[in-house]
Design an enzyme around this catalytic site. Structure first.
Site, PDB file in Angstrom:
ATOM      1  CB  SER A  39     -31.956  23.844 -23.388  1.00 23.44           C
ATOM      2  OG  SER A  39     -31.831  22.503 -22.682  1.00 23.44           O
TER       3      SER A  39
ATOM      4  CG  HIS B 224     -30.988  21.534 -18.045  1.00 25.18           C
ATOM      5  ND1 HIS B 224     -29.674  21.305 -18.200  1.00 25.18           N
ATOM      6  CD2 HIS B 224     -31.156  21.289 -19.393  1.00 25.18           C
ATOM      7  CE1 HIS B 224     -29.521  21.539 -19.680  1.00 25.18           C
ATOM      8  NE2 HIS B 224     -30.270  21.745 -20.025  1.00 25.18           N
TER       9      HIS B 224
ATOM     10  CD  GLU C 108     -27.587  22.833 -15.159  1.00 24.63           C
ATOM     11  OE1 GLU C 108     -26.450  23.982 -14.353  1.00 24.63           O
ATOM     12  OE2 GLU C 108     -28.173  23.196 -16.270  1.00 24.63           O
TER      13      GLU C 108
ATOM     14  CG  ASN D 254     -26.319  25.062 -21.103  1.00 19.70           C
ATOM     15  OD1 ASN D 254     -25.730  23.910 -21.800  1.00 19.70           O
ATOM     16  ND2 ASN D 254     -27.503  24.202 -21.322  1.00 19.70           N
TER      17      ASN D 254
HETATM   18  N1  NAD Z   1     -30.745  18.472 -26.267  1.00 18.58           N
HETATM   19  C1  NAD Z   1     -29.594  18.489 -25.494  1.00 18.58           C
HETATM   20  O1  NAD Z   1     -28.855  17.853 -25.520  1.00 18.58           O
HETATM   21  C2  NAD Z   1     -30.422  18.368 -24.490  1.00 18.58           C
HETATM   22  C3  NAD Z   1     -30.062  18.589 -23.203  1.00 18.58           C
HETATM   23  C4  NAD Z   1     -30.935  18.862 -22.282  1.00 18.58           C
HETATM   24  C5  NAD Z   1     -32.137  19.631 -21.863  1.00 18.58           C
HETATM   25  N2  NAD Z   1     -32.380  20.011 -23.333  1.00 18.58           N
HETATM   26  C6  NAD Z   1     -34.244  20.193 -23.920  1.00 18.58           C
HETATM   27  O2  NAD Z   1     -34.995  18.302 -23.791  1.00 18.58           O
HETATM   28  C7  NAD Z   1     -35.783  18.971 -24.773  1.00 18.58           C
HETATM   29  C8  NAD Z   1     -35.853  18.223 -25.710  1.00 18.58           C
HETATM   30  O3  NAD Z   1     -34.938  18.436 -26.350  1.00 18.58           O
HETATM   31  P1  NAD Z   1     -34.501  16.930 -27.792  1.00 18.58           P
HETATM   32  O4  NAD Z   1     -33.007  17.440 -28.253  1.00 18.58           O
HETATM   33  O5  NAD Z   1     -35.054  15.717 -27.054  1.00 18.58           O
HETATM   34  O6  NAD Z   1     -35.664  17.048 -28.718  1.00 18.58           O
HETATM   35  P2  NAD Z   1     -35.744  16.729 -29.766  1.00 18.58           P
HETATM   36  O7  NAD Z   1     -35.967  17.685 -31.183  1.00 18.58           O
HETATM   37  O8  NAD Z   1     -34.712  15.203 -30.270  1.00 18.58           O
HETATM   38  O9  NAD Z   1     -37.542  15.930 -29.691  1.00 18.58           O
HETATM   39  C9  NAD Z   1     -38.422  16.598 -29.336  1.00 18.58           C
HETATM   40  C10 NAD Z   1     -39.582  15.796 -29.254  1.00 18.58           C
HETATM   41  O10 NAD Z   1     -40.753  16.467 -28.739  1.00 18.58           O
HETATM   42  C11 NAD Z   1     -41.831  15.779 -30.198  1.00 18.58           C
HETATM   43  N3  NAD Z   1     -43.073  16.902 -29.410  1.00 18.58           N
HETATM   44  C12 NAD Z   1     -42.949  17.977 -29.633  1.00 18.58           C
HETATM   45  N4  NAD Z   1     -44.659  19.066 -29.675  1.00 18.58           N
HETATM   46  C13 NAD Z   1     -45.450  18.000 -28.455  1.00 18.58           C
HETATM   47  C14 NAD Z   1     -46.404  17.970 -28.150  1.00 18.58           C
HETATM   48  N5  NAD Z   1     -46.780  18.949 -28.834  1.00 18.58           N
HETATM   49  N6  NAD Z   1     -46.438  17.103 -27.563  1.00 18.58           N
HETATM   50  C15 NAD Z   1     -46.017  15.489 -27.630  1.00 18.58           C
HETATM   51  N7  NAD Z   1     -44.756  15.938 -28.237  1.00 18.58           N
HETATM   52  C16 NAD Z   1     -44.158  16.531 -28.297  1.00 18.58           C
HETATM   53  C17 NAD Z   1     -41.332  15.915 -30.710  1.00 18.58           C
HETATM   54  O11 NAD Z   1     -41.706  14.555 -31.705  1.00 18.58           O
HETATM   55  C18 NAD Z   1     -40.303  15.229 -30.695  1.00 18.58           C
HETATM   56  O12 NAD Z   1     -39.743  13.292 -30.795  1.00 18.58           O
HETATM   57  C19 NAD Z   1     -36.137  20.346 -25.363  1.00 18.58           C
HETATM   58  O13 NAD Z   1     -36.391  21.556 -24.007  1.00 18.58           O
HETATM   59  C20 NAD Z   1     -34.419  20.978 -25.425  1.00 18.58           C
HETATM   60  O14 NAD Z   1     -33.737  22.304 -24.922  1.00 18.58           O
HETATM   61  C21 NAD Z   1     -31.428  18.778 -25.110  1.00 18.58           C
END
Ligand code: NAD
Length: 284
Positions: free
Chosen positions: A118, A139, A151, A190
Site C-alpha cells: 500500500s 493493489h 489498482e 489511498n
Molecule cells: N489491510 C488492508 O486493508 C490492505 C489493503 C490493500 C493492501 N494491503 C497490503 O497488503 C499487504 C499485507 O497486508 P495484510 O493486511 O494482509 O497484513 P497481515 O498482517 O494480515 O498479513 C501479513 C502476512 O504476511 C506474513 N509474512 C510476513 N513475513 C513473511 C515472509 N517473509 N514470508 C511469508 N510470509 C510472511 C505474516 O505471517 C502474515 O500472515 C501489506 O503490504 C499491506 O500494505 C493491505
C-alpha cells in the site's frame, strides 16, 4: 496464468489466494512459519465456508477452489509459477528480502512478480530483482473476495507487456475492475482516503466529537457503508499508519502527518479488528 504463488496469507494474501483459486488457477501459498500457515489456511477456509453458507458459492465451486490451493513454508515450491504476488507485512526490509528470494526461486524468465504493497514504491522492490521490467504493483482491497477494484501500478521500468498481462489477468479470470495509478505514495484510492481517515482521528483526539458520532455522521449523513474510524479498524491501524507515513514522506504536507493517537495505538498493539481492539472492541 495457470500456476501462481501468493506470499503471505494474512488478511490480503488469503483473499487473493481464494479469488484466484475460485477462478480455477493453481495457487501455492507461502507463509513464514507453521503457525502463520495454519492461521492462513483457516482464514481461507472460513471465507470459503461463509461464501457457501450465504449461497454465493456452490458446494462444487467451493471444493474446486479447495483443490486448487496448496500451502507451504518453502519458497522453492514457487519454482514453476508464472506469476507471484507478495502480500507480506508492510515492512520494506521484509518485502525487499521476499523479492530477492522470489527473483532467485521463480524459474520462468517471463514470470511476473507483483506486490500488493500500500505504501512502498514499486520501483524500490523492482530494483531488488534482476527483472525490474517484470515487477508491478497490484493493489487489491479488503475484503478481496468482495471488493471488485484493483489498482495496477507500473513503475518507471515496468514493461508495457507486463502491464498488459496483469491488466488482462485482473479483469479476466479474477473479474476485477482495474484502474491505473502512477508509482506515487498512496496510489489513487489511498491518496484520497487516508487524509480523510486522519482527519477523523484528529477530530476524536481533539475531543471535537465522539467516535460514534463521527462514524454515524458519515454513515447516516453521507451514505458511506462504514464510518472512518470503523474503516480504519477494518484496514488495520498499522497499515493506515504505514500509508500515512509514506504519504507524508513523499509530499511533506501537514495534513498527511499521522496524528499521535494513531501512532500510540499502533505501538500499543491496538490494531483494529485483527487484534480485537482499535477504536472499537471486537472481542467476543
Ligand atoms: N489491510 C488492508 O486493508 C490492505 C489493503 C490493500 C493492501 N494491503 C497490503 O497488503 C499487504 C499485507 O497486508 P495484510 O493486511 O494482509 O497484513 P497481515 O498482517 O494480515 O498479513 C501479513 C502476512 O504476511 C506474513 N509474512 C510476513 N513475513 C513473511 C515472509 N517473509 N514470508 C511469508 N510470509 C510472511 C505474516 O505471517 C502474515 O500472515 C501489506 O503490504 C499491506 O500494505 C493491505
Amino acid at each position: 496464468m495457470e500456476r501462481i504463488g501468493v506470499v503471505g496469507c494474512g488478511l490480503m494474501g488469503a483473499g487473493i489466494a481464494e479469488v484466484a483459486a475460485r477462478a480455477g488457477i493453481e495457487v501455492t501459498v507461502i507463509e513464514q512459519n507453521t503457525d502463520a500457515l495454519n492461521a492462513g489456511r483457516d482464514r481461507v477456509e472460513k471465507s470459503l465456508t461463509r461464501a457457501q453458507a450465504s449461497g454465493k458459492l456452490s458446494d462444487q465451486e467451493a471444493s474446486l477452489a479447495r483443490e486448487h490451493l496448496r500451502f507451504s513454508e518453502k519458497f522453492r515450491d514457487l519454482a514453476d509459477v508464472q506469476f507471484a504476488i507478495e502480500a507480506v507485512s508492510e515492512r520494506e526490509s521484509v518485502k525487499l528480502e521476499v523479492f530477492k528470494t522470489l527473483d532467485a526461486v521463480v524459474q520462468d524468465p517471463s514470470a511476473i512478480l507483483a506486490t500488493n504493497t500500500s505504501s512502498i514504491p514499486i520501483i524500490k522492490l523492482a530494483m531488488a530483482t534482476r527483472r525490474p521490467e517484470q515487477v508491478i504493483g497490484m493493489h487489491f482491497f479488503n475484503p478481496v473476495p468482495v471488493l471488485k477494484l484493483v489498482e495496477v501500478i507500473s513503475s518507471l521500468l515496468t514493461s508495457p507487456e507486463t502491464t498488459a498481462r496483469v491488466n488482462e489477468f485482473a479483469s479476466g479470470p479474477l473479474q476485477k475492475k482495474v484502474i491505473t495509478s502512477p508509482d506515487r505514495a498512496g496510489f489513487v484510492v489511498n491518496a484520497l482516503l487516508i487524509p480523510y481517515l486522519l482527519s477523523a482521528i484528529r477530530m476524536l483526539e481533539s475531543g471535537f466529537a465522539s467516535a460514534e458520532d463521527i462514524d454515524t455522521g458519515m454513515v447516516m449523513g453521507c451514505a458511506h457503508p462504514l464510518g472512518p474510524l470503523a474503516l480504519t479498524d477494518l484496514i488495520g491501524l498499522d497499515t493506515t499508519l504505514a500509508v500515512a507515513d509514506s504519504l507524508y514522506e513523499e509530499f511533506k504536507e501537514p495534513h498527511l502527518a499521522p496524528p499521535p493517537l494513531l501512532s500510540r495505538m499502533t505501538q500499543a498493539g491496538l490494531l483494529g479488528r485483527k487484534s480485537g481492539q482499535g477504536f472499537y472492541s471486537y472481542k467476543k
